[in-house]
Each structure stands twice: as structure tokens, then as C-alpha cells.
Enzyme design. Structure first.
Site, mmCIF file in Angstrom:
data_model
loop_
_atom_site.group_PDB
_atom_site.id
_atom_site.type_symbol
_atom_site.label_atom_id
_atom_site.label_comp_id
_atom_site.label_asym_id
_atom_site.label_seq_id
_atom_site.Cartn_x
_atom_site.Cartn_y
_atom_site.Cartn_z
ATOM 1 N N HIS A 1 0.844 -1.211 0.000
ATOM 2 C CA HIS A 1 0.000 0.000 0.000
ATOM 3 C C HIS A 1 0.872 1.251 0.000
ATOM 4 O O HIS A 1 0.518 2.280 0.574
ATOM 5 C CB HIS A 1 -0.916 0.022 1.243
ATOM 6 C CG HIS A 1 -1.967 -1.044 1.230
ATOM 7 N ND1 HIS A 1 -3.212 -0.882 0.689
ATOM 8 C CD2 HIS A 1 -1.922 -2.312 1.705
ATOM 9 C CE1 HIS A 1 -3.912 -2.006 0.830
ATOM 10 N NE2 HIS A 1 -3.157 -2.888 1.431
ATOM 11 N N ASN B 1 -10.322 -2.519 2.571
ATOM 12 C CA ASN B 1 -10.030 -2.518 1.125
ATOM 13 C C ASN B 1 -11.312 -2.282 0.361
ATOM 14 O O ASN B 1 -12.393 -2.278 0.952
ATOM 15 C CB ASN B 1 -9.451 -3.885 0.710
ATOM 16 C CG ASN B 1 -7.970 -4.038 1.046
ATOM 17 O OD1 ASN B 1 -7.242 -3.056 1.201
ATOM 18 N ND2 ASN B 1 -7.521 -5.275 1.161
HETATM 19 FE FE1 HDD Z 1 -2.641 -4.585 5.592
HETATM 20 C C1 HDD Z 1 -1.047 -1.623 5.279
HETATM 21 C C2 HDD Z 1 -5.528 -3.265 4.391
HETATM 22 C C3 HDD Z 1 -4.044 -7.680 5.539
HETATM 23 C C4 HDD Z 1 -0.008 -5.757 7.288
HETATM 24 N N1 HDD Z 1 -3.179 -2.826 4.941
HETATM 25 C C5 HDD Z 1 -2.393 -1.721 4.854
HETATM 26 C C6 HDD Z 1 -3.140 -0.632 4.313
HETATM 27 C C7 HDD Z 1 -4.396 -1.093 4.072
HETATM 28 C C8 HDD Z 1 -4.416 -2.463 4.485
HETATM 29 C C9 HDD Z 1 -5.570 -0.323 3.510
HETATM 30 C C10 HDD Z 1 -2.613 0.768 4.038
HETATM 31 C C11 HDD Z 1 -2.864 1.645 5.207
HETATM 32 C C12 HDD Z 1 -2.366 3.050 4.865
HETATM 33 O O1 HDD Z 1 -2.971 3.647 3.973
HETATM 34 O O2 HDD Z 1 -1.382 3.490 5.463
HETATM 35 N N2 HDD Z 1 -4.392 -5.328 5.025
HETATM 36 C C13 HDD Z 1 -5.491 -4.628 4.662
HETATM 37 C C14 HDD Z 1 -6.648 -5.493 4.571
HETATM 38 C C15 HDD Z 1 -6.221 -6.719 4.876
HETATM 39 C C16 HDD Z 1 -4.803 -6.620 5.173
HETATM 40 C C17 HDD Z 1 -8.043 -5.045 4.213
HETATM 41 C C18 HDD Z 1 -6.951 -8.015 4.934
HETATM 42 C C19 HDD Z 1 -8.223 -8.106 5.292
HETATM 43 N N3 HDD Z 1 -2.132 -6.373 6.262
HETATM 44 C C20 HDD Z 1 -2.838 -7.545 6.176
HETATM 45 C C21 HDD Z 1 -2.176 -8.606 6.875
HETATM 46 C C22 HDD Z 1 -1.040 -8.056 7.379
HETATM 47 C C23 HDD Z 1 -1.039 -6.664 6.985
HETATM 48 C C24 HDD Z 1 -2.674 -10.028 7.005
HETATM 49 C C25 HDD Z 1 0.069 -8.652 8.179
HETATM 50 C C26 HDD Z 1 -0.074 -9.695 8.939
HETATM 51 N N4 HDD Z 1 -0.869 -3.865 6.084
HETATM 52 C C27 HDD Z 1 0.072 -4.535 6.810
HETATM 53 C C28 HDD Z 1 1.291 -3.689 7.098
HETATM 54 C C29 HDD Z 1 0.939 -2.379 6.438
HETATM 55 C C30 HDD Z 1 -0.423 -2.612 5.859
HETATM 56 C C31 HDD Z 1 2.561 -4.340 6.595
HETATM 57 C C32 HDD Z 1 1.964 -1.879 5.466
HETATM 58 C C33 HDD Z 1 1.980 -0.394 5.680
HETATM 59 C C34 HDD Z 1 1.277 -0.188 6.924
HETATM 60 O O3 HDD Z 1 0.861 -1.380 7.428
HETATM 61 O O4 HDD Z 1 1.084 0.868 7.463
HETATM 62 O O5 HDD Z 1 1.435 -3.539 8.469
#
Ligand code: HDD
Length: 693
Positions: free
Chosen positions: A76, A148
Site C-alpha cells: 500500500h 479494502n
Molecule cells: Fe494490511 C497496510 C488493508 C491484511 C499488514 N493494509 C495496509 C493498508 C491497508 C491495508 C488499507 C494501508 C494503510 C495506509 O494507507 O497506510 N491489510 C489490509 C486489509 C487486509 C490486510 C483489508 C486483509 C483483510 N495487512 C494484512 C495482513 C497483514 C497486513 C494479514 C500482516 C499480517 N498492512 C500490513 C502492514 C501495512 C499494511 C505491513 C503496510 C503499511 C502499513 O501497514 O502501514 O502492516
């Protein structure tokens, strides 16, 4: 230099002069407040001698510049943010005690939309899931609903997330492709993970080609819980319904948008808000209980499953309005830190294993991205309500806590000192574990619940709930993506074998499109069932025929009839569309009445893919000129190929013929019919174009 007058004073001539204070605040200084005399030249010995180490102005500026980038998000990375307001419009106090849901409550929000796979500098219109993250600054602390634009996810267990991201992002040895899933490693991984099948149907559908952030839905995905004042819990799924309705591009259009404007959706949102055209979404909830959960053929803790809206209707409980652009992209959109673990009393987590893993990841990732445990002190992340605890120090500590109370319990108040914050036993956040189902506690196991084993029934539900045109788009997308799997020829048959469990016709179409024989059906951990179809899953069945929030490109040239042009502009504006004038020269065109009409965009830089419909308003003379212009022919040809409405003056017919436009209900004159047509897309036209599998 203006004479220093009292602030905002007027001199005899009436003009306003800056005052000493104004000048002082406008002075260019170092970061430590030292006014700078010369920001053009480094300090050197002699006019051509070496630069001097003592030049603290140069050193500070270059030093700061060298450290201005922070690690982009690991997924993202490319996002677009805006501020807004959420207003609760329904009374759900029987379900939740959260203040944010109290009818009439207005809560400031920050929203960040994003793509998933591409880097921060990639493109806005790839085929990709869109992040829809909402930070509510509620009076009981921040609530981050990090969703999402798709209601399900690829995987069921957070443990597989790093594998998903590694597989979909650019390949480890070659550093491409950027921002796309059409490559070997993604499909190698996905074809070995049957649990991804439902999400793959969504990913290959028009859902991942939204026309605008303003015309896409949002979903919390997971099952959460609502908790009322009496401690009663209900299960809940969150939805965002766009007031502008759903609209997607088609694949060729999305590709050409990338070429025309990498920042298409970011610009679309920024300009809409900037012009006061504030996008809105209604927050919806699907509420159900344990008995309903246990009666379903799927597990509500499984993030690869959804609850058909026909089974549990979506109840609208509030409205989100985005009404303010960020002042600084880095400070706000880049530094905003969402945590699904930010949750106020009245809302609670479920044991969805994907959600459980997320509750760990985001706090961890924000630390590594923003470099300090105090990232909550960055303005865009700070709560808007009073907060206090005994956490102290850490990098970039901007608070100055007074007194000796940095521990709890303490009896300092008894000695007349500040004793610090205290727990709120009755109103503070308390986890409520009431509505747990079978197997939600017990011995420590590394297992996947049997109730998660059906990977195909909802993929079939989604596919069969689509219109014919949407099904064709899905089949074509699978063919396109799998055709890009170059080196691993065992992958496409493996993927088609999975698709045979979804729908035989789909599998056959994809195999035909790839030129491979239909492989044996993949074994299914649990045999798929036919569920009642859900029209709510189709975009085309729910499209709102409206010009609101849409743009009409109006192509003019010298000789264009002024009255005809103004008639079109007037009709589009009245239908709440945006009329954008395009001409061969950005200076505009000389109209039939001798006036010169300025263009909003020059033809070569304003291709029709950036518009929702086009009007070709030309005189015979104007058409003779444009029929020789490639950009003009493309403008019309792409509008037709992208299934858009085309309104045209009589004299423009040669240009439409040259562009291969065939008559259908989307090709009209410039009368009222055009504006009605302009609010739609003409998917039936695809059968004329034979572009799909
Ligand atoms: Fe995630 C970012 C949505 C599964 C770990 N995720 C991130 C963002 C969105 C989502 C919208 C961007 C937020 C922003 O704009 O800063 N992610 C989801 C959705 C998921 C999902 C809807 C499943 C239902 N995510 C998911 C899992 C993990 C993560 C299973 C880890 C176990 N997501 C992250 C992260 C991020 C992230 C690595 C990367 C950047 C951040 O967090 O801020 O922690």
C-alpha cells in the site's frame, strides 16, 4: 521592501503592507531560527576557492535533504489521503456504546486510499486491490477501520501475508514488474493456494479497475464485534457505499490511463475536493449473531468469505464526507499510521486469524517506517481527545510531561503532586469474549479449522452473480494475466484446474484463451456448493446512471458552432457533470460567432480515456482538419472502444467513421439523449468489438 506598517495596515494608496512581524515570520532561516542572508551561494574562500566547512547554512540544508525520504510502506506504498467528517445518522445504541455511532455525533476522519502492490511512485490505475483506510478521531480515542475495496482477502491466516506480498511484488531477481500480478511468481504462488480462489475472482473482475476512489465500495473485511452498554455483543461486518455509485474502467482503458496520467485517481480526488465536489460514502453494517454464524456453510472468522447482502442486509448508519485536501502530502498522507488495533469501547475484535495477525503487524511496521515509538505524536496520528499514561521518553519525544509520576500505581497526589492518569474500570475499553463459537479456545494448536476448507463455493457465487459482460471481463483477465506467466508453464494448467472447481465454463474459456487443453479438475478439500446468487456482488447490476462526479470531454475546433457548444456545456453542467473543453491548441478555437473559446486541455494531452463520455462538436471545416489528426481519431476510437457515450454534431460524422464508430444506443446527436447516454457505459457494445474471451 515594503515600509513596515502596523500589521495589515493600509497606506494612503490603500494597498496593504507587510509589517515587521510579517517580515520576521517570512524571513528565511536555518532550522534553528538563524536568519539567512544568502540562499544562493555556498561560503567559499575567494570567489573561486574551496567551500568552507564552517558553512553551516549549506551543511544543514544538504544534511536535511539527504534524510528527507523514509521507508515506503511495505505494501500500500502508493496512497492518496484527505480529511473529512463522519456523521452518525442512525441510532444503534442497542448494538454499540461507541460514541462515534451516537446519532448526530460528528467525528473528524482521515482517509487514505491506496493500491497494494506498486511502489510509492508507481501508477494509479493498475489492476489491483485498493486500500480504503479510515482513521476516526473519536472522542474515545482513534478508531482505524483499515479496509479494502474488496470484501474478502487472499488468505485466511496472517502467517501467509509475507508470502503473498513477496509473490505479488516485483520479482526478487529482476526487480519487475511494478504494480501488477500478471507475472510468474504471483501465479505460481496463487495457483498453489486454493484459499486465494475467491479473492482471485474479485481481483480479475472490474472491482480492481475502479474509475475513481469516489466510485468504489469499501469493506472492513473481517467479522468484528459490536458491544452495547449492557455488554451484549453482536457480530458485524462494515461496508462503505459510495454516494456516486460504483463505476469501473475496462482493462484497455486502465492501461491507456496509465500512459496518459500516472496520477489519475490521485488528481481526480484532489480536484473534486478542491472544487467543493465533496465525495461521500455511507457506512453500512451487517449485524448477525452466533446462531446465524453457526448456521452458515462458511465460517464468519474466515476472511476469504463474505456474507451475501441478501442474507444479512446492509444497514446504513452514517455518512463520511471528504471535504479537505491535505496541506502537505508527506506530513499527512505519507506519515499517517493506521493500526487495526486502534479500537474504541463499543467495538471489539473477533478471532479471525487474519485480523489477529494484523493486530500485531501494523504497530510494528509503523515503528520501522516512522522511526520512533512516538509516531502517535505526529499531528495526523494524534488523538483529538484528551489522552494520558505513564509512557515516557523515546526518539522525537515532543511532549513535556511534568512531575515525577511516570509509574502507576503511585501515591504522589497524597503529597500534593500530580499523580497522573488513572484507569476507567467501567468506561474504558474492555474485551468482551461472550459470543465465541466452538473451538475458539482450548489446547495450543497449529491447525487450519475444517470450517475454513471450502475454497470454491463463494468464488462460484461471485462469478455466477456477475453479468455476462462482467464474466467475460473475468475470463479475459485470467487469460491476460496467465499469458504473462512466461517461464513456469506448469502454472496456467494448475490455475485452470482450480477454476474447474469454480465454474466449468469459466475454466474452458480461460483454457481456450491460453490455448491449453482443459486439465483435470484440482481436488477440492471440500466439495463446492451452489449458493443463491447475490446481485449485490455485481457492479453492472448496481451501476448508478449519473453524470454526477463524472467528466465529459468536449472536442472543438475552429468553426465549431457556438450555440451548439454552449448547449452541450449547459446540459452536462445541469446534469451535475463536469464539462471539459478539448481543442487541438490549448489557446482554444475560433467559434462560428467569431469568439475564441479557451480550451481546458490540448487534444494531445487530453485523450478520451480521462473522460467518462465525449461530445464531438465540430463544423465541417473543423472536421476536415481533425480527420487527418491521429490524436483526434484516437480520441473518438478509444471512447467508442471503452464503451462510452459519444455525442456528435452532424458535421463530425466523417471523424466518427474514420474512428470505426458503429451506431448503437451510446452514439447520439448532441440533443438531450446524449446527456442521458453520457451517464452510462455501453457494455453490450463489446459483442461488436469481440475484445473478450
Ligand atoms: Fe494490511 C497496510 C488493508 C491484511 C499488514 N493494509 C495496509 C493498508 C491497508 C491495508 C488499507 C494501508 C494503510 C495506509 O494507507 O497506510 N491489510 C489490509 C486489509 C487486509 C490486510 C483489508 C486483509 C483483510 N495487512 C494484512 C495482513 C497483514 C497486513 C494479514 C500482516 C499480517 N498492512 C500490513 C502492514 C501495512 C499494511 C505491513 C503496510 C503499511 C502499513 O501497514 O502501514 O502492516
Amino acid at each position: 521592501m515594503a515600509k513596515a506598517l502596523k500589521s495589515g495596515g493600509k497606506s494612503s494608496g490603500g494597498e496593504t503592507h507587510q509589517t515587521a512581524e510579517d517580515l520576521a515570520t517570512a524571513a528565511l532561516t536555518t532550522n534553528h531560527g538563524v536568519p539567512i542572508s544568502d540562499n544562493q551561494n555556498s561560503l567559499r574562500s575567494g570567489s573561486r576557492g574551496p567551500t568552507l566547512l564552517e558553512d553551516f547554512v549549506l551543511r544543514e540544508k544538504i544534511f536535511h535533504f539527504d534524510h528527507e525520504r523514509i521507508p515506503e510502506r511495505i505494501v500500500h506504498a502508493r496512497g492518496t489521503g484527505a480529511h473529512g467528517i463522519f456523521e452518525a445518522t442512525d441510532d444503534i445504541s442497542d448494538l454499540s456504546k461507541a460514541a462515534v455511532f451516537i446519532k448526530g455525533e460528528k467525528t473528524e476522519v482521515f482517509v487514505r486510499f491506496s493500491t497494494v502492490a506498486g511502489g510509492a511512485g508507481s501508477v494509479d490505475t493498475p489492476r489491483d486491490v485498493r486500500g480504503f483506510a479510515v482513521k476516526f478521531y473519536t472522542r474515545e480515542g482513534n478508531w482505524d477501520l483499515v479496509g479494502n475495496n474488496i470484501p474478502v482477502f487472499f488468505i485466511q491466516d496472517a502467517l501467509k501475508f509475507p508470502d503473498l506480498v513477496h509473490a505479488v511484488k516485483m520479482e526478487a531477481d529482476r526487480g519487475y514488474p511494478q504494480a501488477g500480478s500478471a507475472h510468474d511468481t504471483f501465479w505460481d504462488w496463487a495457483s498453489l493456494m486454493p484459499e486465494t480462489t475467491h479473492m482471485l475472482m474479485w481481483a480479475m473482475s472490474d472491482r480492481t479497475l475502479p474509475r475513481s476512489f469516489r466510485t468504489m465500495e469499501g469493506f472492513g473485511v473481517h467479522t468484528f464485534k459490536l458491544v452495547n452498554a449492557q455488554g451484549k455483543t453482536s457480530f458485524v461486518k462494515f461496508h462503505w457505499k459510495p454516494r456516486l455509485g460504483l463505476q469501473s474502467t475496462i482493462w484497455d482503458e486502465a492501461l491507456k490511463l496509465q500512459a496518459a496520467d500516472n496520477d489519475y485517481q490521485r488528481r481526480d480526488l484532489f480536484e473534486a475536493i478542491d472544487s467543493g465536489d465533496f465525495p461521500q460514502w455511507d457506512l453500512g453494517i451487517q449485524v448477525f449473531d452466533q446462531a446465524f454464524a453457526e448456521a452458515q456453510p462458511y465460517d464468519v472468522l474466515d476472511a476469504t468469505k463474505l456474507i451475501p447482502e441478501e442474507d444479512v442486509p446492509v444497514r446504513l448508519i452514517g455518512t463520511l464526507t471528504l471535504n479537505r485536501n491535505v496541506d502537505n502530502f508527506f506530513a499527512e498522507t505519507e506519515q499517517v499510521a493506521f493500526l487495526p488495533s486502534n479500537i474504541p469501547p463499543g467495538i471489539d475484535f473477533s478471532n479471525d486469524p487474519l485480523l489477529q495477525g494484523r493486530l500485531f503487524s501494523y504497530l510494528d511496521t509503523q515503528n520501522s517506517r516512522l522511526g520512533t515509538t512516538n509516531f502517535h505524536q505526529i499531528p495526523v496520528n494524534a488523538p483529538r481527545c484528551p489522552f494520558g499514561n505513564f509512557q515516557r521518553d523515546g526518539k522525537m519525544q515532543t511532549m513535556v510531561p511534568k512531575g515525577r509520576a511516570n509509574y502507576e500505581p503511585n501515591s504522589l497526589a497524597a503529597h500534593g503532586e500530580e499523580g497522573g492518569s488513572r484507569e476507567s474500570p467501567t468506561t474504558g475499553f474492555a474485551t468482551v469474549d461472550a459470543a465465541t463459537g466452538p473451538e475458539e479456545s482450548g489446547e495450543k494448536l497449529r491447525v487450519r479449522s475444517e470450517t475454513f476448507a471450502d475454497h470454491y463455493s463463494q468464488a462460484r457465487l461471485f462469478y455466477r452473480s456477475q453479468t455476462e459482460s462482467e464474466q467475460a471481463h473475468i475470463a479475459s483477465s485470467f487469460v491476460f494475466e496467465l499469458s504473462k506467466v512466461g517461464l513456469l508453464n506448469q502454472v496456467p494448467p494448475r490455475m485452470v484446474a482450480n477454476l474447474r472447481n469454480v465454474d466449468e465454463d469459466l475454466a474452458r474459456r480461460v483454457a481456450d484463451g491460453l490455448g491449453i487443453t482443459l486439465p483435470k479438475k484440482a481436488p477440492a478439500a471440500r466439495a463446492p456448493i451452489d449458493m443463491d446468487l447475490s446481485d449485490a456482488l455485481s457492479i453492472h447490476k448496481n451501476m448508478k446512471n449519473t453524470l454526477e462526479g463524472r467528466a465529459v470531454g468536449i472536442l472543438i475546433a475552429d468553426g465549431t458552432d457556438a450555440a451548439e457548444l454552449d448547449g452541450v456545456i449547459d446540459a452536462v453542467t445541469k446534469a451535475r457533470g463536469k464539462a471539459v473543453i478539448v481543442a487541438p491548441k490549448v489557446g482554444g478555437a475560433k467559434l462560428s460567432d467569431g469568439s475564441v473559446r479557451k480550451a481546458d486541455g490540448q487534444l494531445a494531452g487530453s485523450p478520451s480515456q480521462i473522460f467518462d463520455a465525449v461530445a464531438i462538436v465540430l463544423s465541417q471545416e473543423g472536421c476536415e482538419g481533425l480527420v487527418k489528426e491521429g490524436a483526434a481519431v484516437e480520441f473518438v476510437m478509444n471512447a467508442f472502444g471503452h464503451l462510452k457515450a459519444i455525442g456528435a454534431s452532424e458535421a463530425a460524422k466523417p471523424l466518427l467513421d474514420k474512428a470505426g464508430v458503429m451506431p448503437d444506443e451510446g452514439v447520439a446527436g448532441l440533443d438531450k439523449k446524449f446527456v442521458t447516454a453520457a451517464a452510462q457505459r455501453f457494455y453490450a457494445r463489446e459483442s461488436l468489438l469481440r475484445t473478450l474471451t
